[in-house]
Design an enzyme around this catalytic site. Structure first.
Site, PDB file in Angstrom:
ATOM      1  N   GLU A  83      45.110  39.300  48.371  1.00 31.94           N
ATOM      2  CA  GLU A  83      46.373  38.968  49.009  1.00 31.94           C
ATOM      3  C   GLU A  83      46.681  37.520  48.675  1.00 31.94           C
ATOM      4  OE1 GLU A  83      44.613  42.261  51.319  1.00 31.94           O
ATOM      5  OE2 GLU A  83      43.871  40.206  51.204  1.00 31.94           O
TER       6      GLU A  83
ATOM      7  N   TYR B 297      46.808  34.803  38.810  1.00 27.39           N
ATOM      8  CA  TYR B 297      46.384  36.195  38.982  1.00 27.39           C
ATOM      9  C   TYR B 297      47.082  37.110  37.976  1.00 27.39           C
ATOM     10  CZ  TYR B 297      44.515  34.328  43.345  1.00 27.39           C
ATOM     11  OH  TYR B 297      43.839  33.587  44.283  1.00 27.39           O
TER      12      TYR B 297
END
Length: 154
Positions: free
Chosen positions: A107, A119
């Site tokens: 998250e 990411y």
């Protein structure tokens, strides 16, 4: 960076420095007890980035069967934008491969565009949203997922 960067497993003696990085990085930091608990878990891997004698970052990862979770990744503000987070994430993904993880989740705050870019570079993609997941300030989290391959490090 003048000192060579070493990424190694985290040990309990590192917790004072890890907690310093945690408090500098998050508005709602994890407790030292959380880190101690993760260090005792056989399904968790904790890594630190060390430049000379100084700890400058850390990553927390755990796996259950073939699914992994990147719980936290942080770098002290003075050492950001020096590819330390990238090195830590590469080590986590390498460990996920060793653990035969097939997919990894995390998250991230919607507003954290730097982390989201990192990411995405490592093959994570948005798969959902958790409304009001973060407090102080209140903000949604993006859920990101990565399918783990055998040759994952960019």
């Amino acid at each position: 960076m003048t000192s060579p960067l070493i990424i190694r497993p985290m040990h309990s003696v590192d917790l004072r420095d890890v907690m310093r990085i945690e408090r500098l990085s998050y508005t709602m930091p994890w407790s030292e007890a959380t880190f101690q608990g993760l260090l005792r878990r056989s399904d968790a891997d904790m890594f630190v980035a060390q430049a000379g004698p100084e700890l400058v970052g850390y990553a927390a990862f755990w796996a259950v069967i073939d699914q992994g979770e990147l719980g936290n990744l942080a770098v002290t503000p003075d050492w950001r934008h020096k590819k330390i987070a990238s090195g830590l994430l590469a080590r986590v993904v390498e460990r996920a491969v060793e653990r035969e993880v097939r997919e990894m989740f995390l998250e991230v705050r919607i507003s954290n565009t730097v982390a989201r870019g990192l990411y995405t570079k490592y093959g994570f993609r948005e798969v959902g949203r958790r409304k009001n997941y973060y407090l102080e300030p209140l903000e949604d989290a993006l859920v990101m997922q990565k399918t783990i391959e055998t040759d994952v490090v960019p």
